[in-house]
Design a protein around this motif. Structure first.
Motif, PDB file in Angstrom:
ATOM      1  N   GLU A 231      20.346  30.069 -37.778  1.00  0.00           N
ATOM      2  CA  GLU A 231      19.054  29.462 -38.097  1.00  0.00           C
ATOM      3  C   GLU A 231      19.040  27.982 -37.739  1.00  0.00           C
ATOM      4  OE1 GLU A 231      16.597  30.583 -41.663  1.00  0.00           O
ATOM      5  OE2 GLU A 231      18.581  31.156 -42.389  1.00  0.00           O
TER       6      GLU A 231
ATOM      7  N   GLU B  30      22.669  36.983 -45.287  1.00  0.00           N
ATOM      8  CA  GLU B  30      22.736  36.016 -44.185  1.00  0.00           C
ATOM      9  C   GLU B  30      22.324  34.614 -44.601  1.00  0.00           C
ATOM     10  OE1 GLU B  30      18.487  37.399 -44.154  1.00  0.00           O
ATOM     11  OE2 GLU B  30      20.455  38.286 -44.533  1.00  0.00           O
ATOM     12  N   LYS B  31      21.700  34.481 -45.774  1.00  0.00           N
ATOM     13  CA  LYS B  31      21.261  33.169 -46.249  1.00  0.00           C
ATOM     14  C   LYS B  31      22.366  32.392 -46.969  1.00  0.00           C
ATOM     15  CE  LYS B  31      16.994  33.528 -44.844  1.00  0.00           C
ATOM     16  NZ  LYS B  31      16.455  32.636 -43.793  1.00  0.00           N
TER      17      LYS B  31
ATOM     18  N   SER C 156      22.641  28.771 -45.067  1.00  0.00           N
ATOM     19  CA  SER C 156      22.509  29.924 -44.184  1.00  0.00           C
ATOM     20  C   SER C 156      23.792  30.191 -43.400  1.00  0.00           C
ATOM     21  CB  SER C 156      21.359  29.704 -43.203  1.00  0.00           C
ATOM     22  OG  SER C 156      21.250  30.791 -42.322  1.00  0.00           O
TER      23      SER C 156
ATOM     24  N   ALA D   1      25.250  27.645 -39.289  1.00  0.00           N
ATOM     25  CA  ALA D   1      23.831  27.503 -38.963  1.00  0.00           C
ATOM     26  C   ALA D   1      23.618  26.247 -38.116  1.00  0.00           C
ATOM     27  CB  ALA D   1      23.004  27.421 -40.240  1.00  0.00           C
TER      28      ALA D   1
END
Length: 379
Positions: free
Chosen positions: A287, A222-223, A283, A309
């Motif tokens: 986030e 997910e990053k 990301s 993100a």
């Protein structure tokens, strides 16, 4: 004011920014003169029992389990601030607590069994869209396991979550998060946006910058780190500080201009941040400006973030960085021309929005609103 913070600490084997945030908030409230009590359960302690996995699964699935009620009754707080109950606290106790209650949404656990509204490195809202956790079960969204996903799937109630419905106020980290919780059914009028902060004792000096790009964080899907390293253009130095399940995959696609440092201490990260041209934030989940981005702008280091993100829009709106495009090389070229001139502005934005004082003032306002709402309910 007396405030009790309730938090279930995740295992130290999986370093958690959420654990760090709770400890920072506890200390900040104390420095502001608030009398505090931390009521906690710690996975590190509980998992010493061989029966812990079964007990935790039952607690999550049924909502029954350890409660903070005895400690809360003895402390008699003006406000109870719930940070996280998963996986070690039960949830049913919140209906029996009669005082002002604030719930802190650090992630999307109430809306997504995986907790991040992401799957396979992309945004996923299948459960939220359908109002059902069947998609999470089908994909095994928690730790890639249907069996481990089952307790979370059984406990997920979206906007009807017992904590969210009982809370007098709900804290979200960004407007995007506020919108998603409202979409799930939590009244938007009860949600306050309060970003994280850097403690007054840990604010770095503005760094000089340098000639390398920096990534700090977990090496997990997910990053977006695998895609970033795979697409990283030669001729530009990228320093990667972090560890995680994708470490081997990232190492396999990294070329000579990508330096993989592994896990770094906070002091080492600060030094890297001060000397970086910019922080890359690739990301692929929902986030906002997490602690690593706040630490960067506090040090005067701008941020290059990518959609989806929310951080990508935030850094542009605040003028502390740029939103990258699919053409990584072009994004880096534009950022390299602009970022050296943004360092002073980054620090100014940090001072205006993300200091400990700003956070304390904001959260005390939330506590006051919670007390007013609770008082009105009991009239």
């Amino acid at each position: 004011m007396r405030v009790a913070l309730v938090h279930s600490f995740y295992s130290s084997r999986q370093p958690s920014g959420e654990n760090q945030v709770v400890e920072q908030q506890l200390a900040a409230l104390g420095r502001a003169g608030v009398e505090t009590l931390l009521v906690d359960q710690r996975t590190d302690d509980r998992e010493r029992s061989r029966l812990y996995p079964v007990g935790a699964a039952l607690t999550v699935a049924t909502g029954t389990g350890p409660t903070p009620l005895a400690a809360l009754g003895e402390f008699a707080p003006d406000v109870v601030h719930i940070h996280n109950l998963f996986p070690n606290f039960g949830r049913g106790w919140v209906r029996r607590w009669d005082g002002p209650l604030v719930a802190h949404a650090h992630n999307f656990r109430a809306l997504c069994p995986g907790g991040s509204l992401s799957r396979d490195g992309r945004i996923c809202t299948e459960c939220l869209d359908s109002g059902s956790t069947r998609p999470a079960m089908r994909h095994g969204c928690y730790r890639g396991s249907r069996l481990q996903t089952l307790p979370l799937a059984l406990s997920t109630r979206f906007g009807a979550d017992v904590v969210l419905t009982r809370a007098d106020r709900v804290i979200a980290l960004t407007e995007d998060m506020r919108g998603l919780y409202a979409r799930a059914g939590v009244p938007a009028s009860r949600i306050d946006v309060v970003p994280n902060f850097i403690p007054a004792t840990e604010v770095p000096e503005v760094g000089p910058g340098g000639d390398y790009w920096l990534y700090v964080g977990r090496l997990s899907p997910e990053k977006g780190i695998l895609e970033l390293v795979r697409d990283w253009p030669r001729g530009r130095r990228l320093v990667v500080a972090g560890s995680g399940i994708l470490a081997d995959a990232v190492r396999a696609v990294a070329h000579d201009d990508v330096e993989l440092l592994g896990h770094q201490t906070r002091e080492q990260v600060r030094a890297l941040m001060a000397g970086a041209l910019g922080l890359v934030f690739p990301s692929r989940c929902m986030e906002g400006l997490g602690l690593v981005a706040l630490e960067a702008i506090a040090a005067g280091t701008p941020v290059l973030a990518w959609a989806p993100a929310p951080a990508a829009a935030l850094v542009q709106a605040l003028g502390v960085g740029l939103a990258g495009s699919a053409d990584v090389a072009a994004s880096l070229e534009e950022a390299e021309a602009r970022f050296p001139h943004l360092r002073a502005h980054c620090r100014e934005v940090f001072e205006a929005h993300f200091t400990e004082k700003v956070w304390v003032d904001s959260v005390l306002d939330v506590y006051d609103r919670a007390r007013q709402a609770s008082a009105a309910h009991h009239r």
